[in-house]
Every structure is written in structure tokens, then in C-alpha cells.
Motif scaffolding. Sequence first.
Motif, PDB file in Angstrom:
ATOM      1  N   GLN A  26      27.973 -27.250 -10.341  1.00  0.00           N
ATOM      2  CA  GLN A  26      28.133 -28.586  -9.775  1.00  0.00           C
ATOM      3  C   GLN A  26      26.759 -29.091  -9.336  1.00  0.00           C
ATOM      4  OE1 GLN A  26      30.915 -29.513 -10.512  1.00  0.00           O
ATOM      5  NE2 GLN A  26      32.639 -28.382  -9.660  1.00  0.00           N
ATOM      6  N   VAL A  55      32.903 -25.809 -18.192  1.00  0.00           N
ATOM      7  CA  VAL A  55      32.352 -26.347 -16.947  1.00  0.00           C
ATOM      8  C   VAL A  55      33.291 -25.951 -15.816  1.00  0.00           C
ATOM      9  CG1 VAL A  55      31.221 -28.285 -18.103  1.00  0.00           C
ATOM     10  CG2 VAL A  55      33.530 -28.569 -17.191  1.00  0.00           C
ATOM     11  N   TRP A 169      36.726 -40.730 -20.539  1.00  0.00           N
ATOM     12  CA  TRP A 169      36.250 -39.895 -21.633  1.00  0.00           C
ATOM     13  C   TRP A 169      35.769 -40.670 -22.847  1.00  0.00           C
ATOM     14  CZ3 TRP A 169      39.304 -41.427 -25.526  1.00  0.00           C
ATOM     15  CH2 TRP A 169      40.653 -41.690 -25.290  1.00  0.00           C
ATOM     16  N   LYS A 193      32.605 -38.120 -10.539  1.00  0.00           N
ATOM     17  CA  LYS A 193      33.446 -37.174 -11.270  1.00  0.00           C
ATOM     18  C   LYS A 193      33.586 -37.661 -12.709  1.00  0.00           C
ATOM     19  CE  LYS A 193      37.775 -36.879 -12.370  1.00  0.00           C
ATOM     20  NZ  LYS A 193      37.735 -36.086 -13.630  1.00  0.00           N
ATOM     21  N   PRO A 194      32.936 -36.978 -13.665  1.00  0.00           N
ATOM     22  CA  PRO A 194      33.155 -37.353 -15.064  1.00  0.00           C
ATOM     23  C   PRO A 194      34.515 -36.843 -15.532  1.00  0.00           C
ATOM     24  CG  PRO A 194      31.717 -35.441 -14.945  1.00  0.00           C
ATOM     25  CD  PRO A 194      32.015 -35.845 -13.525  1.00  0.00           C
ATOM     26  N   SER A 195      34.988 -37.379 -16.650  1.00  0.00           N
ATOM     27  CA  SER A 195      36.205 -36.841 -17.247  1.00  0.00           C
ATOM     28  C   SER A 195      36.030 -35.350 -17.477  1.00  0.00           C
ATOM     29  CB  SER A 195      36.494 -37.535 -18.580  1.00  0.00           C
ATOM     30  OG  SER A 195      37.466 -36.815 -19.318  1.00  0.00           O
ATOM     31  N   GLU A 196      37.064 -34.599 -17.175  1.00  0.00           N
ATOM     32  CA  GLU A 196      36.995 -33.151 -17.400  1.00  0.00           C
ATOM     33  C   GLU A 196      36.866 -32.813 -18.880  1.00  0.00           C
ATOM     34  OE1 GLU A 196      41.357 -33.958 -16.110  1.00  0.00           O
ATOM     35  OE2 GLU A 196      39.384 -34.869 -15.875  1.00  0.00           O
ATOM     36  N   PRO A 199      32.186 -34.153 -19.909  1.00  0.00           N
ATOM     37  CA  PRO A 199      31.194 -34.243 -18.833  1.00  0.00           C
ATOM     38  C   PRO A 199      29.761 -33.952 -19.262  1.00  0.00           C
ATOM     39  CG  PRO A 199      32.203 -32.084 -18.792  1.00  0.00           C
ATOM     40  CD  PRO A 199      32.828 -32.835 -19.950  1.00  0.00           C
ATOM     41  N   THR A 202      26.686 -36.528 -18.938  1.00  0.00           N
ATOM     42  CA  THR A 202      26.455 -36.879 -17.537  1.00  0.00           C
ATOM     43  C   THR A 202      25.746 -35.737 -16.812  1.00  0.00           C
ATOM     44  OG1 THR A 202      28.470 -38.223 -17.585  1.00  0.00           O
ATOM     45  CG2 THR A 202      27.550 -37.723 -15.430  1.00  0.00           C
ATOM     46  N   LEU A 203      26.176 -34.510 -17.079  1.00  0.00           N
ATOM     47  CA  LEU A 203      25.513 -33.352 -16.484  1.00  0.00           C
ATOM     48  C   LEU A 203      24.083 -33.206 -17.011  1.00  0.00           C
ATOM     49  CD1 LEU A 203      28.479 -30.822 -16.656  1.00  0.00           C
ATOM     50  CD2 LEU A 203      27.521 -31.836 -14.571  1.00  0.00           C
ATOM     51  N   THR A 222      32.494 -31.700 -11.402  1.00  0.00           N
ATOM     52  CA  THR A 222      33.413 -31.663 -12.531  1.00  0.00           C
ATOM     53  C   THR A 222      34.749 -31.053 -12.105  1.00  0.00           C
ATOM     54  OG1 THR A 222      32.572 -29.493 -13.225  1.00  0.00           O
ATOM     55  CG2 THR A 222      31.543 -31.434 -14.199  1.00  0.00           C
TER      56      THR A 222
END
Length: 495
Positions: A26, A55, A169, A193-196, A199, A202-203, A222
Amino acid sequence: MTTETALFTVIRADATPAPSLPAFGQFIGGKFVPSTSTSTVDIVNPATEEVLTQVPAGTAEDVDAAVAAAVAAKDAWAATTPRDRAAVLLKIADIIEANRELFETLEAANTGKPPAVAEDDISSAIDTFRFSAGAARAYSTLGADDYAENHTSVIHREPVGVVGVITPWNYPLLMAAWKIAPVLGAGNTLVLKPSEQTPLTTLKLAELIAGEVPAGVLNIVTGPGRVVGNRLSEHPDVDLVAITGSVGSGQKVAAAAAGSVKRVHLELGGKAPVVVFADADLEAAAKGVRSAGFWNGGQECGAACRVLVHESVADKFTELLVREISEITVGTPGAADAEIGSMISKAHYERVLAALDDIRKDGLTIAVGGRAIEGRGYFIEPTVVTNVPAQAPITSNEIFGPVVSVETFSTDEEAVTRANETIYGLAASVWTKDSARSLTVPRKLDFGTVWVNSHLVIATEMPWGGFKGSGYGRDLSSYALDDFSRTKHVMYNRG
């Protein structure tokens, strides 16, 4: 009915570059840290069904830690000048530009996008940061003056504080940019919080810009929406929560946010009507639907997915449209000629196929497409459904896939009424050569964006957002920075 002969196959690239995966953990307080949970989420390439990586499946405790970091950083970041914040946003844009190929490859692998779509996403993300850098320095408010006798009024534009962000997403990095850029530009800190499911870019962005953004200003957690998104929405130290997602997700966020009476920014679903009048350039309209109805595989809230065409030209237009859609190329990431790629996941692929089954059960005509494409990956044929009666389920249900429906109307009034018969109010288009109609019809359509003789053309300088079930709040433009700010009136007694 369905077509008997297979028109569509998947163009598969001989080889695609291996994506550069982000660090694991994270992103909290300026660095990647272990999650409080040992559970993970598989990240899948939907074009190949291969697992790319895992993730963390984050927890409420992870959110609490990220919010605490954002709270600790907010006063110092809010005290920076607009020029200083703009310099950070410009540096972020430069970093994305310098790593364009990396981001395009990673985005395509995580989403199944063809090269043209991935390239457009990254270019648009860069432009969003650069525009917001300028907009952060150019707020427009009432001038300081005496509006009451012997009292001078000054309007201050202040950051709201800590902003919680939930992104979808379908455009992972771009939708993150649409929120991060104005949120930071307005002087806020944030937890995203990106879509699971998607991600990775974004990470990777957080990894690459960690040295440019002060610790705690940008944090990423995440994990599943029911845990991470819910905690972010209800958290008492989050001052505003912004989501791009489905209507159902937006309703859950708004309900959770209500407990702490925080502001909510909702950019939700759409079912965009394309109103084609008898005097329209039918070939241009058909090409417009080919592009805007099937961009990103129709996984687009502003997609041109519902055509209303005047009955006198319906047969001709449908012939042109079916011809256009029959020529669409489907392919994997790295397939240079591909126009559309895969659905985002197995679950969404099955939802779209179930919707096509319902269309058949309703007795509607599938003029082209309508089936899964055999082989690896979650691919569905570009589909046109014709002879759709008024108020059929397909006219109001957001399929969010490569499916466009065609229905007819008789009068201008009927076209407007039918177009507005939806819970959504995000986007629409009008196709006509009549100058008077081009001015009057858009004003009657209950949608946040209305194009005339085009569809899905986005300008960073112009606002994006909807009415009705499509939510409220505006992304892009200077209105986005307004949404992530608050006004304070200070009045000085000069008497």
C-alpha cells in the motif's frame, strides 16, 4: 436472429512487451508499506486470461493509516502557493510523458486495450495534469469590494481538506488523473482506491512520482470496494469523497458519506442517445457510432450505444451502420490494427453475454455480432441490435459492452421525449444539418454533455459530468477545481 457466418476473429500480436510491474504494498506516507492483511487479489490480463501479479486486499485499518497520513500532510500542502502546486503537477505530467511506453504497455496488459486506446488514455492523462497546473493558478471569484456600506468583502478559495477517491476499471490511469490533478491543484491531500481489477498503472504512477510529491499528500490503498471503498466513504476525517463508477456504487458511497455529512462528487453511468434526424449526414453518423459506440469495447459511460433514427432514413442508416461495424477489427494488446480489445474480466464478459441472451429472448434482431469470440481472452463480437421498440429493456439498461441498439422516431418532439426516457443524464448527441434544430434540440436534452454532429469528443478545458442518475459534480475544466474547493467569505468593517 444471429448471423450464421463468423465475421470476427481476434488478431493476436506475435509478442508483446512484458509490463513493468509496480512495487508491492500500500502506498502510504510517500512509500510502499505492507498491508495489515496477508490476503491478495489476482490481477489478470483479460486478453490472455493470464495472472500478471497480485496486490494486497486492503483493510479498513489500511485506509485509516492512509487517511492519517493525508491528515498529517494537509496543512503544509494547503499552505503552498498555487504556483508551487502547479509545478508539482507539471512534473507529474513530465514523468508520465517520459515513461509513456511503460504506462501504455502496463495499461494494455491490465485492461486488454488495443494500442490506440492505451495511447489515447496516457496522452489524455498527461494533458489533464498540465491543464490542472494552469487552472490551479487561475481561480475566478468575485472581486474584493464593498457590497455592504463600509464593509469590504473578500472571497477565499480553500481546499476542502482530505479527499477520498474511488476510480473505475475502464480507464484506470486516466480516471485517476481526472481526480488527482484537480484535487492536488486545489490544495487537498487524498487517499485513492483504484479498482481492485486494474490498479497497476495507478500504483506505478505513485512509485515514479514519490520523490516529487510530499509524503502523505497522495496515498493509495488497494482492495475490494465493500471494505476499502466503504471505509473511505464513511471515514470521519475524509472531507469529501469522489467516485467514478456505476449508479449502484455511487449510491453506496453517498449513503456511507451521509453519516458524517461530507460532500460527495459522483460521476456515474450513462446510456447515451444518438439522435439522427432525416437531414443528417448518414455516413458520418454511422462512422461516428462506429468510433464512439465501440471505443474501449463499449466499456465507456458516454458510449454512443443507443441510436434513435428518423423512420424515413432508418433502413439506409442501419445498412450503413451494419457495414461499418462489420469492418471493426478485434485484437489483443500489441495488435497494431485492432480497434477494440477484450472485456475487462470474466465476470463482466459473462454479464454482457447474459444481456445478449436477454436481447434474443425479447425477440429483437441482432443484425451483426452478438456472440463470444472463441479462443483465449474475454472477447465479444461488435454487435448491432435493430428494430428495437420504444421502452424495450435495451433502451434503458447500460450493457457497458460492444453493443449498440437502433430504434426509430417520427417527430422531433418524439425524439426528444424518447431520448430523455432514461435514468441517466450523462451524454447525448444530435446529428442534423438544420442549424435551427442544432440549436434547439440540445437545449431540450437532459444530459450534461450534448454533441452536435460528433460524439465522445473530450476537451480537457470543458466540464464532464451528468444529471439525474448519472450523478453530480464535474470532472475536467476549472469546474473540477471548484468542486474540490470551498468558499469562505471574510468581511471587514471599515467604519
